[in-house]
Design an enzyme around this catalytic site. Structure first.
Site, PDB file in Angstrom:
ATOM      1  N   GLU A   1       0.830  -1.217   0.000  1.00 12.75           N
ATOM      2  CA  GLU A   1       0.000   0.000   0.000  1.00 12.75           C
ATOM      3  C   GLU A   1       0.860   1.261   0.000  1.00 12.75           C
ATOM      4  OE1 GLU A   1      -4.064  -1.570   2.150  1.00 12.75           O
ATOM      5  OE2 GLU A   1      -2.685  -0.460   3.400  1.00 12.75           O
TER       6      GLU A   1
ATOM      7  N   GLU B   1      -5.474  -8.123  -1.247  1.00 13.99           N
ATOM      8  CA  GLU B   1      -6.109  -8.005   0.071  1.00 13.99           C
ATOM      9  C   GLU B   1      -7.569  -7.646  -0.134  1.00 13.99           C
ATOM     10  OE1 GLU B   1      -4.482  -5.493   3.154  1.00 13.99           O
ATOM     11  OE2 GLU B   1      -2.434  -5.960   2.533  1.00 13.99           O
TER      12      GLU B   1
HETATM   13  C1  BGP Z   1      -4.297  -3.024   5.072  1.00  9.01           C
HETATM   14  C2  BGP Z   1      -2.930  -3.526   5.445  1.00  9.01           C
HETATM   15  C3  BGP Z   1      -2.888  -4.793   6.197  1.00  9.01           C
HETATM   16  C4  BGP Z   1      -4.111  -5.120   7.002  1.00  9.01           C
HETATM   17  C5  BGP Z   1      -5.417  -4.666   6.415  1.00  9.01           C
HETATM   18  C6  BGP Z   1      -6.588  -4.691   7.358  1.00  9.01           C
HETATM   19  O1  BGP Z   1      -4.286  -1.641   5.128  1.00  9.01           O
HETATM   20  O2  BGP Z   1      -2.141  -3.713   4.297  1.00  9.01           O
HETATM   21  O3  BGP Z   1      -1.676  -4.889   6.866  1.00  9.01           O
HETATM   22  O4  BGP Z   1      -3.990  -5.147   8.326  1.00  9.01           O
HETATM   23  O5  BGP Z   1      -5.356  -3.388   5.865  1.00  9.01           O
HETATM   24  O6  BGP Z   1      -6.517  -3.590   8.204  1.00  9.01           O
HETATM   25  P1  BGP Z   1      -6.687  -3.658   9.768  1.00  9.01           P
HETATM   26  O7  BGP Z   1      -5.738  -4.695  10.231  1.00  9.01           O
HETATM   27  O8  BGP Z   1      -6.338  -2.312  10.230  1.00  9.01           O
HETATM   28  O9  BGP Z   1      -8.095  -4.009  10.007  1.00  9.01           O
END
Ligand code: BGP
Length: 469
Positions: free
Chosen positions: A172, A363
């Site tokens: 990201e 993701e």
């Molecule tokens: C993205 C990241 C991840 C992950 C995901 C979910 O922004 O790349 O590392 O964690 O989001 O977010 P969160 O864990 O804050 O719910």
């Protein structure tokens, strides 16, 4: 439309080292910024690792990887996206020689994946800059980071480049705009960071990303390197052209990162906004050449939600790292992220139309509070909400494929519960596999299959056909 996914489509899951490995000081690993971020992105870091930091133990994948990979294989995974913890390989980040014990861990992990026929995808840097680089150099603000990253990336390509085809340079990468410490290892507090420092850091990351792409191709021309962006479709709150213009500007902030990776140069709108902010980037001739000559093979992205934007008015809401104006037509998760399956189809079409590069959804997922129940004497979670999220989003991927978008695969975020990046909680669970660990650190770390485990296995086995059942 009933859509079967292509046979070559890669199904799997994605994680990041700092959120699941644990073993924060095992086998010579140095500290990363995450080891001093016990409360997530919004809180200031601690001076040293503290016992309330769930990431220090994570879900102990470092010691349980064989058991976890066997469960992924049982679901039928064809691909597993993980990151390498930079500070396992270079504990401080600026040394000349890597830590052999750290490298050996990823050999073992790759052996295990290979034994199950699961293709690896490696993120070189996923929110885990070595702490020393953050504290001593202010992370990516310092140009010397390019050299440290090149050495680290070369070490990985030399060691694993003959057995790992898919590589992502930065997780990201556009998130550095909003989370400079987590994303860019920048120690200066966000409020004190000047636009010049921030954009110079971004430039250094972009050059490092292109440079890593060059190194990968030198070592093995078969390697496929992708950029990875946080995808966030943004809709105008009203049809007022002023709102549409606000959307265009917000979109540009994010699209600039993909534009540079795919086209090899800064777009005009980006240069204009720098000039208006009084930022003069230090860009060398060799930087320009590096960017121009080493564009990516594919574009990967995370997708969780969409936002609205408006010239004025609307209700502010927060979401995945960036916030915007709330969309009155959409429901939201328990953490306020607005759920929008159609947005996935929209963003896939936008990226494909704009860049014409193969896409990879690396993701997508739903963070929710799960309740463990007993079924036939076995602990499980009846996570119909997660199944619905998965189904609705995959149906839209099917629609995008029917639209002609070239998408190569899908890795669900957190196929096993991991520590949340934004809140540092374990109770914000994404997994198809439940991990018995709680926000206070208690729990046995035992793994239990949720209802979604079987659902995803059926989707994979049927190449998506079961989504229509
Ligand atoms: C993205 C990241 C991840 C992950 C995901 C979910 O922004 O790349 O590392 O964690 O989001 O977010 P969160 O864990 O804050 O719910």
């Amino acid at each position: 439309m009933t859509q079967r996914f292509p046979d070559s489509f890669l199904w799997g899951g994605a994680v990041a080292a700092n959120q699941y490995e644990g073993g924060y000081d095992a086998d010579g690993k140095g500290l990363s910024i995450q080891d001093v971020m016990p409360r997530g992105i919004m809180a200031p870091p601690s001076d040293e690792p503290t016992s309330d930091n769930l990431k220090l133990v994570g879900i102990d994948f470092y010691h349980r990887y064989a058991e976890d990979i066997a469960l992924f294989a049982e679901m039928g995974f064809g691909i597993f996206r993980f990151s390498v913890a930079w500070s396992r390989i270079f504990p401080r980040g600026d040394e000349e020689t890597p830590n052999e014990a750290g490298l050996a861990f990823y050999d073992r992990l790759l052996d295990e994946l290979e034994a199950h026929g699961i293709e690896p995808m490696i993120t070189i840097s996923h929110y885990e800059t070595p702490l020393h680089l953050a504290r001593t150099y202010d992370g990516w603000v310092d140009r010397r980071m390019i050299g440290f990253y090149e050495r680290y990336a070369r070490t990985l390509f030399e060691r694993y480049g003959h057995r790992v085809k898919y590589w992502l340079t930065f997780n990201e990468i556009n998130s550095v705009l909003h989370a400079p410490l987590m994303s860019g290892g920048i120690w200066t507090p966000k409020e004190e960071l000047s636009p010049s420092q921030l954009y110079q850091a971004i430039h250094h990351e972009l050059v490092a990303s292109a440079s890593a792409t060059r190194i990968a191709r030198e070592i093995n021309p078969e390697i496929q390197v992708g950029c990875m962006v946080l995808a966030m479709p943004i809709y105008p709150l009203t049809p007022d052209p002023a709102d549409v213009l606000a959307v265009m500007k917000a979109d540009h902030e994010n699209l600039a990162f993909g534009d540079v990776h795919v086209r090899g140069a800064y777009p005009g709108y980006f240069l204009r906004s720098l000039a208006e902010a009084g930022v003069e980037l230090e860009i060398t001739e060799s930087d320009r050449e590096t960017l121009a000559k080493n564009t990516v093979d594919f574009v990967s992205f995370s997708y969780y939600m969409s936002l609205c934007e408006a010239a004025s008015g609307g209700v502010r809401t927060e979401g995945n790292i960036m916030g915007g104006v709330q969309n009155p037509t959409l429901p939201a998760s328990e953490w306020g992220w607005q759920i929008d399956p159609t947005g996935l189809r929209i963003v896939m079409n936008q990226f494909w139309d704009r860049w014409g590069k193969p896409l990879f959804i690396v993701e997508n997922g739903l963070g929710a509070r799960d309740v463990l129940v007993e079924r036939d004497g076995t602990p499980t979670v009846e996570d119909d909400y997660r199944i619905a999220y998965l189904r609705d989003h995959l149906l839209q991927v099917g629609e995008a494929i029917a639209d002609g978008v070239d998408v190569r695969g899908y890795t669900w975020w957190g196929p096993i519960d991991v520590v949340s990046a934004s809140t540092a909680q374990l109770s914000k669970r994404y997994g198809f596999i439940y991990v018995d660990r709680n926000d206070d650190g208690s729990g046995t770390l035992a793994r239990h299959k949720k209802k979604s485990f079987g659902y995803y296995a059926d989707v994979i086995a049927s190449h998506g056909a079961s989504l229509h059942d």
